[in-house]
Design a protein around this motif. Structure first.
Motif, short mmCIF file in Angstrom:
data_model
loop_
_atom_site.label_atom_id
_atom_site.label_comp_id
_atom_site.label_asym_id
_atom_site.label_seq_id
_atom_site.Cartn_x
_atom_site.Cartn_y
_atom_site.Cartn_z
N ALA A 200 -23.63 32.44 -22.49
CA ALA A 200 -22.79 31.24 -22.38
C ALA A 200 -21.60 31.46 -21.44
N ALA A 201 -21.89 31.97 -20.27
CA ALA A 201 -20.81 32.20 -19.29
C ALA A 201 -20.20 30.89 -18.84
N GLU A 202 -18.91 30.95 -18.54
CA GLU A 202 -18.20 29.78 -18.06
C GLU A 202 -17.58 30.08 -16.69
N PRO A 203 -17.52 29.09 -15.83
CA PRO A 203 -16.88 29.31 -14.52
C PRO A 203 -15.42 29.73 -14.69
N GLY A 204 -15.00 30.77 -13.98
CA GLY A 204 -13.62 31.24 -14.06
C GLY A 204 -13.36 32.22 -15.18
N GLU A 205 -14.34 32.43 -16.04
CA GLU A 205 -14.14 33.31 -17.20
C GLU A 205 -13.92 34.75 -16.77
N GLU A 206 -14.62 35.21 -15.78
CA GLU A 206 -14.50 36.60 -15.34
C GLU A 206 -13.09 36.89 -14.85
N GLU A 207 -12.51 36.00 -14.09
CA GLU A 207 -11.15 36.21 -13.59
C GLU A 207 -10.13 36.22 -14.72
N THR A 208 -10.32 35.32 -15.68
CA THR A 208 -9.40 35.26 -16.83
C THR A 208 -9.45 36.56 -17.62
N LEU A 209 -10.65 37.03 -17.88
CA LEU A 209 -10.80 38.28 -18.64
C LEU A 209 -10.24 39.46 -17.87
N ARG A 306 -20.35 40.82 -15.73
CA ARG A 306 -20.62 41.43 -14.43
C ARG A 306 -22.02 42.03 -14.36
N GLY A 307 -22.45 42.62 -15.45
CA GLY A 307 -23.79 43.20 -15.48
C GLY A 307 -24.86 42.13 -15.34
N MET A 308 -24.66 40.99 -16.02
CA MET A 308 -25.63 39.90 -15.92
C MET A 308 -25.65 39.33 -14.51
N ALA A 309 -24.47 39.23 -13.88
CA ALA A 309 -24.40 38.71 -12.51
C ALA A 309 -25.14 39.64 -11.55
N ARG A 310 -24.97 40.96 -11.72
CA ARG A 310 -25.70 41.89 -10.85
C ARG A 310 -27.20 41.78 -11.08
N LYS A 311 -27.60 41.60 -12.30
CA LYS A 311 -29.01 41.50 -12.63
C LYS A 311 -29.67 40.32 -11.92
#
Length: 552
Positions: A200-209, A306-311
């Protein structure tokens, strides 16, 4: 329409400027006078081979300029597509230059134009028909359009139905390919959608975390420093406590000397500043407080994203969009059979519409073919082609060759002798018969357009008398609809001309030149008399020429 032709240094022509009018222009001259040079020059301007042999001996280059009426319709569109600017109403100038040492250049209205463009323009400007011509009416690729024009058959409905049918087939093929691909990847697709949905990734979540993680990591790093500062300031031995004790001692002795009072004031100020610092440190400690467990959870979430994005080879912010994309693919796959069925129904309906439109088009072409065959047949006997037969073949082609023009192949065929099989127009052995067939067909098609200028090169070769008169009469009739330039040896044809041009050679002892001039009435009568009698012009020939001119 061709209005002017300027020739410089082409073979035996040194300098020649001709003007042409509407109707029938005839060109005559003795054998070998150079009539073919004019056609070669015009062909050069219209993209013919730029051979160095066309350059007059001793000249550095040959130049031909042909002037036509202002372009309209498809010709204007072709020029526009190729970036050639022509002002509305202005004449069209086509110029070709051939160098004596090789190479050629083309221009349209003084703008550079390649030979390929000139060749593409040529059939829209001029039709040339001769005994060895392999273009125009002899090319079956143009027969369908000629028949449609003759019968006023409009393939527009068929073209629209074809476009709809092809679009429906394209959509069906794309859906089938997608479903086929998706079906092969169903297991992976289901797994990917499951894990992405669970994430359930959300846009902008990676930067916030990442920002939170950096803040907590910094707080963890300075926690020890803050504790040391507390030791320095607070407690019984802290700096602030020591300052307060010093202030209490100074209060008892401050009156003994002014300096002691000043020292007490300074310590009081220091106590106040230190207390403020103590409060600010408390605020900072509260703001930078962190829960190691929360840090661990945020880090785990960040690494998972990040792992899911690389996958999946996307950016972390694109994971939400990827989830929806894959979910949609899975849904289409699961509902694929129903969707394919709907698309197949649409293709079948579009195919039925195309079949109906194309079949109607075919019927209209058959009807037009019958009328064209009858029209051509009526022209054959006067042209001494009594035994010949003409037919227009309208045949259905394989499905792979269907198009926006329908399902038909159209070709003109003839049989020149009784009992002889029909053959394509280009297969006739006799050049004279071929020319007369072309004339008969052009007369039948006369009102249906084509190039604004037509040239017939020695169409009357090998015939005379009544046949030559019939040819002349039909050329004159044809000239009512289009401009005709006719190179002829027949006095009967020459007498029909609205304008008569004489082609002749001249010698000055060293150089041979070919020239062309427009004949006046007396000169014209004399030339036709020469054509009737040969080298010696007799009074009888002059009288016969007069009669031909009067009856033309």
């Amino acid at each position: 329409m061709l209005t002017a032709l300027s020739i410089r240094d082409v073979v035996l022509i040194e300098a020649l400027d001709l003007e042409f009018g509407a109707g029938l222009d005839v060109l005559t001259g003795e054998t070998g006078a150079g009539k073919s040079i004019l056609l070669d020059a015009l062909g050069l301007a219209l993209g013919g081979r730029g051979e160095t042999g066309l350059v007059r001996h001793g000249a550095t280059q040959a130049v031909v300029t042909a002037t036509f009426d202002s372009p309209t319709g498809p010709l204007a569109a072709l020029l526009d597509d190729n970036g050639v600017e022509v002002e509305p109403g202005e004449p069209l100038l086509v110029r070709r230059i051939v160098k004596a040492d090789g190479g050629s250049r083309g221009f349209v209205n003084n703008q550079p134009a390649g030979a390929a463009l000139l060749r593409e323009m040529a059939p829209m400007l001029v039709e040339i028909h001769g005994q060895h011509d392999d273009r125009g009416l002899l090319n079956p690729r143009g027969h369908r359009a000629l028949l449609d024009a003759f019968g006023r058959v409009d393939p527009g409905d068929t073209a629209k139905a074809w476009a709809t049918y092809r679009a429906a087939e394209t959509r069906l093929a794309a859906a089938q390919a997608e479903i086929e691909t998706a079906a092969r990847d169903r297991e992976w697709l289901e797994h990917a959608v499951g894990e992405l949905t669970a994430l359930a990734a959300e846009p902008g979540e990676e930067e916030t975390l990442a920002d939170k993680r950096r803040g907590m990591q910094r707080a963890e790093k300075i926690a020890d420093e803050l504790a040391a500062i507390d030791d320095y300031l607070e407690g019984s031995n802290g700096g602030l406590s020591q300052l307060r004790q010093a202030a209490r001692v100074l209060e008892r002795i401050a009156e003994d000397h002014p300096a002691l009072g000043e020292a007490l004031a300074a310590i009081d100020r220091a106590v106040i500043e230190a207390s403020a610092a103590e409060e600010q440190l408390a605020d900072a400690r509260r703001a930078l407080a962190f829960d190691p467990r929360a840090l661990e959870e945020d880090e785990a979430r960040l690494f998972e994203l990040r792992g899911m994005a690389r996958k999946h080879r996307v950016q972390p912010d694109d994971l939400a969009a990827l989830t929806e994309e894959l979910r949609t693919r899975l849904e289409r796959l699961e509902a694929g059979e129903d969707g394919i069925a709907l698309l197949e129904t649409a293709v079948a309906a579009a195919r039925a519409d195309y079949d109906a439109a194309a079949d109607t088009l075919t019927q209209r072409r058959h009807a037009a073919a019958e009328r064209l065959d009858a029209a051509v047949a009526g022209e054959l006997a006067p042209l001494k082609l009594d035994a010949a037969r003409f037919r227009t073949v309208v045949a259905t082609v394989d499905a792979g060759s269907w198009s926006s023009h329908g399902k038909d192949r159209v070709e003109f065929e003839i049989a020149t002798n009784p009992g002889a099989p029909f053959a394509p127009l280009a297969k006739i052995a006799s050049g004279g018969e071929l020319s007369r067939f072309i004339l008969a067909l052009k007369v039948a098609l006369a009102e249906e357009g084509g190039a604004a200028t037509m040239i017939f090169d020695e169409i009357d070769r090998g015939v005379g008398g009544a046949v030559a008169s019939a040819i002349g009469e039909r050329l004159a009739r044809l000239a009512e609809h289009t401009q005709l330039l006719v190179v002829t040896h027949s006095p009967q044809v020459a007498a029909r001309g609205a304008e008569h041009l004489l082609i002749a050679k001249s010698h000055d002892g060293t150089v041979t030149r070919t020239g062309v001039r427009v004949l006046g009435e007396a000169e014209r009568r004399e030339e036709i008399a020469r054509m009737l009698s040969g080298a010696t012009v007799t009074d009888e020939a002059r009288a016969q020429a007069e009669r031909l001119l009067e009856t033309a």
